[in-house]
Design an enzyme around this catalytic site. Structure first.
Site, mmCIF file in Angstrom:
data_model
loop_
_atom_site.group_PDB
_atom_site.id
_atom_site.type_symbol
_atom_site.label_atom_id
_atom_site.label_comp_id
_atom_site.label_asym_id
_atom_site.label_seq_id
_atom_site.Cartn_x
_atom_site.Cartn_y
_atom_site.Cartn_z
ATOM 1 N N ASP A 34 0.827 -1.206 0.000
ATOM 2 C CA ASP A 34 0.000 0.000 0.000
ATOM 3 C C ASP A 34 0.862 1.256 0.000
ATOM 4 O OD1 ASP A 34 -2.363 -1.359 -0.008
ATOM 5 O OD2 ASP A 34 -2.844 -1.013 2.096
ATOM 6 N N LYS A 55 -3.598 2.910 -2.609
ATOM 7 C CA LYS A 55 -4.523 3.987 -2.928
ATOM 8 C C LYS A 55 -4.359 5.108 -1.918
ATOM 9 C CE LYS A 55 -7.931 0.767 -4.795
ATOM 10 N NZ LYS A 55 -7.901 1.312 -6.151
ATOM 11 N N MET A 165 -10.041 7.620 7.475
ATOM 12 C CA MET A 165 -10.145 8.375 6.211
ATOM 13 C C MET A 165 -11.164 9.513 6.318
ATOM 14 S SD MET A 165 -10.026 5.041 3.686
ATOM 15 C CE MET A 165 -11.103 4.064 4.779
#
Length: 257
Positions: A34, A55, A165
């Site tokens: 990641d 991502k 997030m």
């Protein structure tokens, strides 16, 4: 045909990976990692080829279908393939999509858990996610969602809320929680780059967060964790709240002193 290991890298610090995870990295032929994995973490895999496939919110990144294809191709060429995922693979990591792809391709795989950021954030704050008389439930949530899905009602019934997030949506999250009945005085802690040398912590109230007080503080380049609830208050305030609550308190009753 090789074997794929979906390994949790933990919250950031290279020494917070599990012993099993570190052992697999050391033996890996190829590591697909990641974007949030710290460079020091990759030093556990000195002999492996390393490919970044992660991502980042709001940035151009590898499409999930392409990641799935890369994992399958790697397993067809290498004996040990590690898909290194930030935190724990089974929490907000799209592990299910990768497992489905591996199953469809007939490739053997194993999941190796990691320390998720909520646990590391609580450790950094030195605040328990659960606390007798104050917090008996925890919800781990994300405000982000796929573009083609309807809005998800926020989980407001848990005593301690942890949003992953949630940096760009922090004011909106706070506004929704206040509208749903959370007091504006509810303590909030923002933990940025948890467990790394860049870690920073900001404490404020839900009302201040709703007013955008954290927007200028947050670093867009760093991952952040939003922790909300009475358990994250200053230690003296938490102790007072715990004493004030009767053991038989019912859900929905105020836990404030």
């Amino acid at each position: 045909m090789g074997k794929v290991y979906l390994v949790g890298a933990g919250p950031g610090a290279a020494d917070l990976i599990t012993v099993r995870g570190a052992r697999l990295l050391a033996a890996a032929d190829l590591v697909l990692h990641d974007a949030l994995v710290e460079p020091a973490m990759l030093e556990h895999a000195p002999g492996a080829r390393k490919i970044a496939v992660g991502k980042r919110c709001g940035q151009r990144s590898t499409a999930q279908q392409f990641i799935n294809r890369q994992i399958i191709d790697a397993a067809q060429r290498h004996a040990i393939v590690v898909r290194l995922k930030g935190g724990d693979p089974m929490l907000f990591g799209r592990a299910d999509e990768e497992m489905r792809a591996l199953e469809a391709a007939g490739i053997e795989y194993e999941v190796v858990p990691g320390i998720t950021a909520a646990l590391a954030g609580a450790a950094s704050l030195k605040r328990s996610l659960t606390l007798r008389g104050v917090s008996r439930s925890v919800a781990l949530a994300t405000h982000s969602r796929a573009a083609d899905t309807v809005a998800i009602r926020e989980q407001v019934n848990a005593d301690s809320l942890v949003f992953y997030m949630g940096r760009d949506s922090a004011p909106e999250i706070a506004q929704q929680l206040i509208a749903a009945g959370r007091p504006g005085t509810t303590p909030v802690a923002l933990v940025e780059a948890c467990s790394t040398p860049r870690e920073r912590v900001l404490t404020l109230t839900l009302a201040a967060l709703a007013a955008g007080a954290a927007l200028t503080w947050l670093d867009a380049a760093q991952p952040s964790l939003l922790m909300i609830g009475e358990a994250f208050a200053a230690r003296g305030a938490v102790a007072s709240a715990a004493v004030a609550v009767e053991p038989a308190v019912q859900p929905g009753m105020s836990r404030a002193a």
